[in-house]
Design an enzyme around this catalytic site. Sequence first.
Site, PDB file in Angstrom:
ATOM      1  N   HIS A 197      -0.927  -8.932   2.791  1.00  0.00           N
ATOM      2  CA  HIS A 197      -2.252  -9.460   3.141  1.00  0.00           C
ATOM      3  C   HIS A 197      -2.247 -10.990   3.054  1.00  0.00           C
ATOM      4  CE1 HIS A 197      -3.326  -5.374   1.387  1.00  0.00           C
ATOM      5  NE2 HIS A 197      -3.897  -5.299   2.562  1.00  0.00           N
ATOM      6  N   ASP A 206       1.349  -2.057  10.384  1.00  0.00           N
ATOM      7  CA  ASP A 206       0.585  -0.975  11.017  1.00  0.00           C
ATOM      8  C   ASP A 206       0.603  -1.242  12.527  1.00  0.00           C
ATOM      9  OD1 ASP A 206      -0.547   0.391   8.519  1.00  0.00           O
ATOM     10  OD2 ASP A 206      -0.984  -1.722   8.190  1.00  0.00           O
TER      11      ASP A 206
HETATM   12  P1  AMP Z   1      -4.996  -2.595   4.768  1.00  0.00           P
HETATM   13  O1  AMP Z   1      -5.666  -3.289   3.625  1.00  0.00           O
HETATM   14  O2  AMP Z   1      -3.883  -1.699   4.353  1.00  0.00           O
HETATM   15  O3  AMP Z   1      -5.969  -1.973   5.726  1.00  0.00           O
HETATM   16  O4  AMP Z   1      -4.275  -3.745   5.591  1.00  0.00           O
HETATM   17  C1  AMP Z   1      -4.992  -4.860   6.050  1.00  0.00           C
HETATM   18  C2  AMP Z   1      -4.108  -5.661   6.968  1.00  0.00           C
HETATM   19  O5  AMP Z   1      -2.943  -6.090   6.258  1.00  0.00           O
HETATM   20  C3  AMP Z   1      -3.617  -4.849   8.169  1.00  0.00           C
HETATM   21  O6  AMP Z   1      -3.636  -5.693   9.316  1.00  0.00           O
HETATM   22  C4  AMP Z   1      -2.207  -4.504   7.774  1.00  0.00           C
HETATM   23  O7  AMP Z   1      -1.345  -4.282   8.867  1.00  0.00           O
HETATM   24  C5  AMP Z   1      -1.797  -5.745   7.002  1.00  0.00           C
HETATM   25  N1  AMP Z   1      -0.654  -5.455   6.129  1.00  0.00           N
HETATM   26  C6  AMP Z   1      -0.539  -4.451   5.224  1.00  0.00           C
HETATM   27  N2  AMP Z   1       0.678  -4.461   4.644  1.00  0.00           N
HETATM   28  C7  AMP Z   1       1.363  -5.492   5.210  1.00  0.00           C
HETATM   29  C8  AMP Z   1       2.691  -6.013   5.049  1.00  0.00           C
HETATM   30  N3  AMP Z   1       3.569  -5.486   4.190  1.00  0.00           N
HETATM   31  N4  AMP Z   1       3.047  -7.090   5.802  1.00  0.00           N
HETATM   32  C9  AMP Z   1       2.170  -7.633   6.688  1.00  0.00           C
HETATM   33  N5  AMP Z   1       0.914  -7.185   6.879  1.00  0.00           N
HETATM   34  C10 AMP Z   1       0.519  -6.126   6.160  1.00  0.00           C
END
Ligand code: AMP
Length: 269
Positions: free
Chosen positions: A34, A148
């Site tokens: 994030h 994702d």
């Molecule tokens: P989430 O909180 O899991 O819904 O993720 C929020 C955003 O963070 C989404 O755009 C995810 O694709 C991104 N994200 C989650 N994990 C990673 C990671 N390891 N590297 C880059 N972006 C990430």
Amino acid sequence: MEVVTSRAELTAARGQLSGDIGYVATMGALHAGHRALLDRARAGNRQVVVSIFVNPTQFGPTEDLSRYPRPIEADLAVCEQAGADLVWTPGVQDVYAAGDPRVTVAPGPLGNELEGAARPGHFAGVLTVVAKFFNLIRPTRTYFGEKDYQQLALVRRMSLDLDLGADVIGVPTVREVDGLALSSRNVYLDAVERQRAVGISRALFAGAADRPQAVGTARAVLDEFGIVPDYLELRGADLGPVIDGEPARLLVAARVGSPRLLDNVEVAP
Ligand code: AMP
């Protein structure tokens, strides 16, 4: 940094912002992945807006909605450190003020494939909430993780198809030193599962180095780690068919213990 919860507070705070707005949508439990999105948003925009919302409509009935981690104080500290200007932490009633949405965004055919095949309704839930957030926040640019990858592809397509006006920017996946993609769900892994989970990224890297046999090579590595994938597929960069001479994407989802882990890598031509 201003932190707001209600819709009225958000609208008022948004009205105070001027210039380019970079927006990062999250479900909280923020980690270095994030943070990479926040850093990109900070570097490319006058204002940075973050939302922290665990969206119930994208979870299936047997999924981890109630136990999803919600460390709000730590999350706000990450946003502050990253230089966010405005953080929206709504409750379910703030987002779905009129109750469960009846009119939703249809993700199209890609919404039923890969993740969508395993999680019916997931992408309708994601796209609907993202469309609502785009309408409320009106970002110039918005940052989504390649982690994702299907979500990124669908949000990008939605912004184009529905003229939502946000420039959707993909950010490369941030990994642990051993290769495991950072995920808020990694906290569900016990020590033994954590060791096995590295098999997912190992498999993808091996597959990416062997394009003609990418899937077979990756599957052999998953086997070594005793991991049975939900899916393991090579697709085109837009998740359509693979095109000779163009970059492709190798994608996997697999359960290691209780959590379902996702990962993907580029496969060069
Ligand atoms: P989430 O909180 O899991 O819904 O993720 C929020 C955003 O963070 C989404 O755009 C995810 O694709 C991104 N994200 C989650 N994990 C990673 C990671 N390891 N590297 C880059 N972006 C990430």
